[in-house]
Design an enzyme around this catalytic site. Structure first.
Site, mmCIF file in Angstrom:
data_model
loop_
_atom_site.group_PDB
_atom_site.id
_atom_site.type_symbol
_atom_site.label_atom_id
_atom_site.label_comp_id
_atom_site.label_asym_id
_atom_site.label_seq_id
_atom_site.Cartn_x
_atom_site.Cartn_y
_atom_site.Cartn_z
ATOM 1 N N PHE A 1 -9.465 -26.882 -35.221
ATOM 2 C CA PHE A 1 -8.841 -28.184 -34.975
ATOM 3 C C PHE A 1 -7.506 -27.987 -34.267
ATOM 4 O O PHE A 1 -6.685 -27.182 -34.688
ATOM 5 C CB PHE A 1 -8.635 -28.924 -36.302
ATOM 6 C CG PHE A 1 -7.924 -30.240 -36.128
ATOM 7 C CD1 PHE A 1 -8.517 -31.270 -35.404
ATOM 8 C CD2 PHE A 1 -6.651 -30.438 -36.641
ATOM 9 C CE1 PHE A 1 -7.856 -32.468 -35.216
ATOM 10 C CE2 PHE A 1 -5.992 -31.633 -36.460
ATOM 11 C CZ PHE A 1 -6.594 -32.657 -35.741
ATOM 12 N N GLN A 2 -7.306 -28.728 -33.196
ATOM 13 C CA GLN A 2 -6.102 -28.642 -32.358
ATOM 14 C C GLN A 2 -5.857 -27.220 -31.851
ATOM 15 O O GLN A 2 -4.724 -26.789 -31.688
ATOM 16 C CB GLN A 2 -4.871 -29.190 -33.092
ATOM 17 C CG GLN A 2 -4.976 -30.703 -33.325
ATOM 18 C CD GLN A 2 -3.669 -31.353 -33.708
ATOM 19 O OE1 GLN A 2 -2.805 -30.736 -34.324
ATOM 20 N NE2 GLN A 2 -3.507 -32.626 -33.326
ATOM 21 N N GLU B 1 5.262 -35.179 -25.971
ATOM 22 C CA GLU B 1 5.711 -33.807 -25.715
ATOM 23 C C GLU B 1 6.200 -33.606 -24.283
ATOM 24 O O GLU B 1 7.104 -32.803 -24.031
ATOM 25 C CB GLU B 1 4.601 -32.802 -26.026
ATOM 26 C CG GLU B 1 4.348 -32.596 -27.514
ATOM 27 C CD GLU B 1 3.338 -33.571 -28.075
ATOM 28 O OE1 GLU B 1 2.945 -34.520 -27.358
ATOM 29 O OE2 GLU B 1 2.934 -33.397 -29.245
ATOM 30 N N MET C 1 6.913 -45.113 -2.175
ATOM 31 C CA MET C 1 6.677 -44.016 -1.245
ATOM 32 C C MET C 1 5.204 -43.950 -0.843
ATOM 33 O O MET C 1 4.877 -43.678 0.311
ATOM 34 C CB MET C 1 7.131 -42.687 -1.862
ATOM 35 C CG MET C 1 7.230 -41.554 -0.867
ATOM 36 S SD MET C 1 8.444 -41.869 0.453
ATOM 37 C CE MET C 1 9.919 -41.094 -0.199
ATOM 38 N N LYS D 1 0.095 -20.309 -37.094
ATOM 39 C CA LYS D 1 0.711 -20.842 -38.307
ATOM 40 C C LYS D 1 0.901 -19.770 -39.379
ATOM 41 O O LYS D 1 1.895 -19.780 -40.099
ATOM 42 C CB LYS D 1 -0.159 -21.986 -38.850
ATOM 43 C CG LYS D 1 0.597 -22.879 -39.812
ATOM 44 C CD LYS D 1 -0.196 -24.130 -40.165
ATOM 45 C CE LYS D 1 0.598 -25.021 -41.105
ATOM 46 N NZ LYS D 1 -0.171 -26.192 -41.545
#
Lengths: 188, 582
Positions: free
Chosen positions: B114-115, B52, B480, B164
């Site tokens: 969940f999630q 993502e 760096m 949802k």
């Protein structure tokens, strides 16, 4: 914009008014913030203060216009002039914020706070507490044989003063609402 | 006109109505209804990334290279938390993004489902604004408002969290034109007093410098045109931040090069010694200012910015101007011309600048046997400069060298993570750019360490046949970090080398792409041409000098005129008070 006549090579003049910009003096300002009354809006304002390290001395919030879903957040904050300017700009760019007013600089304003004090004691202390409450125009809203609950409305300084007086007389608990403020005069 | 449809269908319909053609995303349980709708249409192309974070950076690359809004779609919980880095990156660099995240159904919110994650809570400080939509009837309005907020004023990322059940439920869809977007209407035009104030100062300045930033790019190509007109008409020198490269062409005669910590000597010296600084759409970032107390001590400062909170945040300015760069420049040009195109004599100033240019601050010791990273970029520039070319970068030394050695003639051609400094930005960003410009040359200038952070996107590049060129300056170091450890931490190179690196050629081949390795300066040109001419993704493993430092450098806590040049001793360059700075 008269201050725009800037001499070359000089940063000491500004397009703003003549203020001591680099002042390290900490000032206390009361901001009135009109916001959409939507979920999370208070978290946005508070999160901005904590995220950027600004102070909150007191904060009140409630819906003030049901039809247009507007809430008013009153924040008392402290900081140097630079920081206060930055706070106003940062709050002002939060999307659901409609207006930010610095009541401390925008003209005379009126500030009020409501407080409840529970004072426990008997005998002379109890009589003295009641007498002082009368002087301060605090109301007794609850009482037992050994305690009072006083209700008082006023500027924060008055509430501080009353709390100082109650402390030796048996002050056991305090609840304060934080400051609500409006500009004086007829203009909305 | 309102129509009944499901929330999921509304998302697709609203994207079409907003002119979106590409969405970067990754499916999951909480966004399945939306993916189902995407499956059943052909107007919007969905690009399946491999993580993502990459969806967000790809959307940023798409947005930055087109001037349009980037759109990403992620699922709830880990999908949303993986998006946080990209959101923060876009917030700091003012990139307009609209991100949709799935959420557990409204009746499960707060149950640690969940999630489930508190996505609006987590993303509140890293978005310009975000919404949790609880009612399908409000969904289309929210989406249209999201596009308005993302693009109005100072652009930025916004997020819409979609439970949802809201996606499944039917509701009324309203088209964009019917939506009262909001009270949010940032000011774009400056007052006539402010414009006159700018022109007053332009007319009198003897040592002026334009200091421009990403705000010029964000204001649109018209703003870049106006900037070029103003710079060329006044003949004033111009420097730019990392984010603003390309607004004024690198081949322009007034161009001083980038300023800041690794900016050019002449740019930084001009900033320090100028009598008039005209900041256009930049924000006095700490990479730019160096030590605040000594920042351009003798100048009058104008600051043009669309965001009032940028004014006086870091540097006190004399003339703040709130407005859109394009609008302000247009008005300034109009007034300046109508008042007779007056400027003071700047020839002495240019003479001074030419002396600074003589320092040739980008000089480095080249080698016949080892590829110097600067040389690699010089050759890349030489071999691609006339091409229809887009450059993205990762973060670190290679990024600064790319800014120094690649020339940008146009805006929207340079995609880099400036504010947040996100390693792993460049590869997915190059994918987003290539999606928007399928026939252009897209090169991601990378370091091997940054590149590994999102290397899974090779899968995306292959799946969509995106011929992105991964030009990796491989020094087997976190360059760096190593440079700072050398300067600041007694050459104790703690965890700053890349051990167990993959064989990049084999890695490319494992994905079905082309791998090229080059270690000899004599082979470099041919290898670069081979990379450009190959029709498909290429991983170019350019083995470069391992201990090269990036100069010029303003050490932390130092002023612009205390820059270190290439041959300087770096021992003790950063003092203890500067050491706490990053």
């Amino acid at each position: 914009m008269s201050a725009l006549r800037i001499e070359k090579g000089s940063s000491s003049h500004s397009a703003y008014d003549l203020r001591d910009y680099h002042s390290e003096v900490i000032e206390k300002h009361t901001l009135a913030v009109l916001v959409d009354n939507e979920a999370g809006v208070l978290a946005r304002v508070i999160g901005l203060f904590s995220g950027r390290g600004y102070n909150i001395e007191s904060l009140t919030v409630a819906e003030v216009n049901h039809d247009s879903h507007l809430s008013r957040i009153t924040v008392v904050t402290t900081g140097t002039r630079d920081v206060i300017e930055q706070i106003k700009a940062q709050v002002g760019r939060i999307v659901p914020v409609h207006e930010v007013h610095d009541l401390t600089v925008e003209g005379p304003s009126i500030e009020r706070e409501l407080a409840l004090f529970k004072v426990q004691g008997t005998g002379n202390n109890r009589i003295e507490a009641l007498r002082l409450a009368e002087i301060f125009r605090a109301n007794v809203v609850d009482s037992t044989l050994e305690s009072f609950v006083f209700e008082m409305t006023g500027p924060s300084e008055k509430i501080d003063a009353f709390a100082d007086l109650m402390r030796p007389l048996g002050l056991v608990e305090t609840a304060r609402t934080g400051v609500a403020a409006l500009a004086r005069g007829g203009k909305g | 006109m309102t129509r009944q449809m499901t929330g999921a269908k509304m998302v697709v319909q609203a994207l079409k109505d907003q002119g979106v053609d590409t969405v970067f995303g990754y499916p999951g349980g909480a966004v399945l209804p939306i993916y189902d709708e995407i499956f059943q249409q052909n107007d919007i192309k969905h690009v399946l990334v491999r993580h993502e974070q990459a969806a967000l950076h790809a959307a940023e690359g798409y947005a930055r290279s087109t001037g349009k809004v980037g759109v990403a779609l992620v699922t709830s919980g880990p999908g949303a938390t993986n998006a946080v880095t990209g959101l923060t990156d876009a917030l700091l660099d003012s990139i307009p993004l609209v991100v949709f995240s799935g959420q557990v159904p409204t009746f499960m919110i707060g149950t640690d489902g969940f999630q489930e994650a508190d996505t609006v809570g987590i993303t509140r400080p890293c978005t310009k604004h975000n919404w949790l939509v609880k009612d399908t009837d409000t969904l289309s309005g929210t989406i249209h408002q999201a596009f308005h907020v993302a693009t109005s004023g100072r652009p930025g990322p916004v997020l819409i969290d979609l439970p949802k059940d809201v996606q499944f439920a039917e509701g009324n869809y309203t088209a964009p034109a019917k939506i009262n977007v909001s009270h949010y209407q940032p000011r774009v035009k400056a007052s006539i007093e402010e414009i006159n104030g700018i022109v007053d100062l332009l007319e009198k300045a003897e040592r002026p410098v334009f200091y421009t930033g990403g705000g010029v790019i964000n204001s649109g190509t018209g703003a870049s045109q106006l900037l070029r007109e103003l710079v060329d008409a006044t003949g004033f020198p111009i420097t730019s931040t990392l984010m603003g490269l390309g607004a004024y062409p690198a081949s322009g005669k007034s161009w001083l090069g980038m300023l800041g910590m690794h900016g050019l000597y002449e740019a930084n010296m001009a900033m320090h010694d100028c009598d008039l600084m005209i900041n256009i759409g930049a924000r006095f970032d700490d990479r730019i200012t160096g030590r605040i107390q000594d920042f351009s001590p003798h100048s009058t400062k104008i600051h043009i910015d669309i965001d009032p909170s940028s004014i006086n945040k870091v540097i006190r300015v004399d003339l703040p101007v709130i407005g859109d760069v394009g609008h302000v420049l247009e008005d300034v040009l109009k007034v300046w011309k109508s008042r007779g195109r007056k400027t003071a004599d700047t020839s002495a100033w240019w003479k001074q600048i030419d002396e600074w240019r003589e320092v040739r601050c980008l000089t480095y010791k080249n080698s016949d046997t080892i590829i110097k990273p600067q040389y690699a970029l010089q050759r890349l520039q030489e071999l691609t400069k006339g091409m229809d070319r887009y450059i993205t970068t990762e973060v670190g030394q290679h990024q600064m060298w790319a800014a120094q050695f690649l020339g940008f003639e146009d805006p929207n051609r340079w995609m880099t993570s400036g504010g947040l400094g996100t390693m792993g930005y460049g590869f997915p960003a190059s994918i987003g750019v290539q999606m928007a410009h399928p026939d252009s040359l897209v090169v991601n200038v990378a370091g091997e360490a940054s590149w590994l952070m999102n290397m899974q996107e090779m899968g995306t590049a292959m799946q969509y046949r995106l011929p992105v060129k991964q030009f990796i300056l491989n020094n087997e170091r976190l360059g760096m970090v190593r440079q700072w450890q050398q300067l600041l931490h007694g050459e104790r190179y703690s965890s700053s080398w890349s051990e167990a690196l993959p064989d990049f050629v084999k890695l490319a081949e494992a994905f079905g792409a082309k791998g090229i390795q080059c270690s000899d300066p004599k082979d470099l040109d041919d290898a670069i041409m081979e990379m450009i001419e190959y029709d498909g993704p290429v991983i170019f493993d350019c083995l470069v000098e391992k201990h090269e430092n990036c100069f010029p450098m303003i050490p932390s806590g130092k002023a612009h005129n205390e820059m270190l040049l290439g041959d300087a001793s770096t021992e003790g360059a950063i003092k203890s008070d500067g050491a706490v700075l990053v």
